[in-house]
Design a protein around this motif. Structure first.
Motif, short mmCIF file in Angstrom:
data_model
loop_
_atom_site.label_atom_id
_atom_site.label_comp_id
_atom_site.label_asym_id
_atom_site.label_seq_id
_atom_site.Cartn_x
_atom_site.Cartn_y
_atom_site.Cartn_z
N GLU A 141 4.73 -16.75 6.40
CA GLU A 141 4.30 -15.39 6.08
C GLU A 141 5.54 -14.51 5.96
O GLU A 141 6.48 -14.64 6.74
N ILE A 142 5.55 -13.63 5.00
CA ILE A 142 6.63 -12.66 4.83
C ILE A 142 6.10 -11.29 5.23
O ILE A 142 5.00 -10.91 4.83
N THR A 143 6.89 -10.59 6.04
CA THR A 143 6.51 -9.24 6.41
C THR A 143 7.76 -8.39 6.64
O THR A 143 8.78 -8.90 7.11
N ALA A 144 7.62 -7.13 6.30
CA ALA A 144 8.65 -6.14 6.61
C ALA A 144 8.06 -5.09 7.54
O ALA A 144 8.63 -4.01 7.71
N ASP A 145 6.92 -5.42 8.16
CA ASP A 145 6.27 -4.50 9.09
C ASP A 145 7.28 -4.06 10.14
O ASP A 145 7.86 -4.89 10.84
N PRO A 146 7.53 -2.74 10.24
CA PRO A 146 8.58 -2.26 11.14
C PRO A 146 8.38 -2.67 12.60
O PRO A 146 9.35 -2.94 13.31
N ASN A 147 7.13 -2.71 13.07
CA ASN A 147 6.88 -3.10 14.46
C ASN A 147 7.20 -4.57 14.70
O ASN A 147 7.81 -4.93 15.71
N ALA A 148 6.81 -5.42 13.76
CA ALA A 148 7.11 -6.85 13.88
C ALA A 148 8.61 -7.09 13.79
O ALA A 148 9.18 -7.87 14.58
N VAL A 149 9.26 -6.42 12.85
CA VAL A 149 10.71 -6.58 12.70
C VAL A 149 11.43 -6.13 13.97
O VAL A 149 12.33 -6.81 14.46
N LYS A 150 11.02 -4.98 14.51
CA LYS A 150 11.65 -4.46 15.72
C LYS A 150 11.49 -5.42 16.89
O LYS A 150 12.45 -5.72 17.61
N LEU A 151 10.27 -5.93 17.11
CA LEU A 151 10.01 -6.88 18.19
C LEU A 151 10.85 -8.15 18.02
O LEU A 151 11.52 -8.60 18.95
N CYS A 152 10.84 -8.70 16.82
CA CYS A 152 11.55 -9.96 16.58
C CYS A 152 13.06 -9.79 16.68
O CYS A 152 13.75 -10.63 17.25
N ALA A 153 13.58 -8.69 16.16
CA ALA A 153 15.01 -8.44 16.25
C ALA A 153 15.43 -8.28 17.71
O ALA A 153 16.44 -8.86 18.15
N ALA A 154 14.66 -7.52 18.49
CA ALA A 154 14.99 -7.31 19.90
C ALA A 154 14.87 -8.63 20.68
O ALA A 154 15.73 -8.93 21.51
N ALA A 155 13.83 -9.40 20.40
CA ALA A 155 13.66 -10.68 21.09
C ALA A 155 14.83 -11.60 20.79
O ALA A 155 15.40 -12.22 21.70
N PHE A 156 15.20 -11.68 19.52
CA PHE A 156 16.32 -12.57 19.17
C PHE A 156 17.58 -12.15 19.89
O PHE A 156 18.28 -12.98 20.47
N GLU A 157 17.92 -10.87 19.84
CA GLU A 157 19.17 -10.42 20.45
C GLU A 157 19.18 -10.62 21.96
O GLU A 157 20.22 -10.99 22.53
#
Length: 171
Positions: A141-157
């Protein structure tokens, strides 16, 4: 039915700065390479032509353009055979230009983790992998949803900061 999701290769070609990959599973669908490893076959790392794949070249090409590629794996310990194999073949990822780290799952309790593996391109576009229980990819699935991006970016870091660099993580 054809997928409307751009291929990984296309997304990586469009990527300008950074691609990060978070893996959360202890088991993925077995491949021929994994099954050969289970039988005792080992890769001759000195014979690059025998193991170099188009994926490795895509990574090398992206890194040559200046894209930083990082992969973090959250894993259970003791590790599964599949993770033991992934650790072994990570030599190819490193050679291609990825930076890889490992985080034992017991150290991830306080991290808000997404429910799925993902790639995040340039901090803005997610390619989320949906798997069956036995590790087969059901769909991406492709998404640019800001909430999903924010969660995933924070989790990764957060995972990245806690994780052990590949060359230091021993199975």
């Amino acid at each position: 039915m054809p997928s409307s999701v751009p291929s990984f290769a296309e997304l990586l070609r469009r990527c300008e700065h950074a691609a990060v990959h978070l893996e959360l599973r202890d088991w993925y669908a077995p491949t021929d390479r994994f099954e050969a490893w289970q039988r005792g076959d080992r890769i001759d790392w000195d014979d690059r032509e025998s193991w170099w794949h188009p994926y490795d070249q895509m990574i090398t090409d992206a890194v040559a353009r200046g894209v930083v590629i990082r992969r973090a794996r959250v894993i259970s310990e003791p590790v599964s055979d599949y993770i033991r194999w992934e650790h072994y073949v990570t030599h190819a990822n490193i050679t291609a230009g990825e930076d890889v780290r490992w985080l034992p799952r017991r150290q991830a309790t306080a991290i808000a983790l997404p429910g799925n593996d993902f790639w995040l391109f340039d901090g803005a576009l997610l390619r989320v992998h949906h798997f069956s229980g036995d590790g087969v990819v059901i769909e991406d699935e492709i998404t640019a949803d800001p909430n999903a991006v924010k969660l995933c970016a924070a989790a990764f870091e957060t995972v990245w900061e806690l994780a052990i660099p590949h060359h230091l993580y021993e199975i």
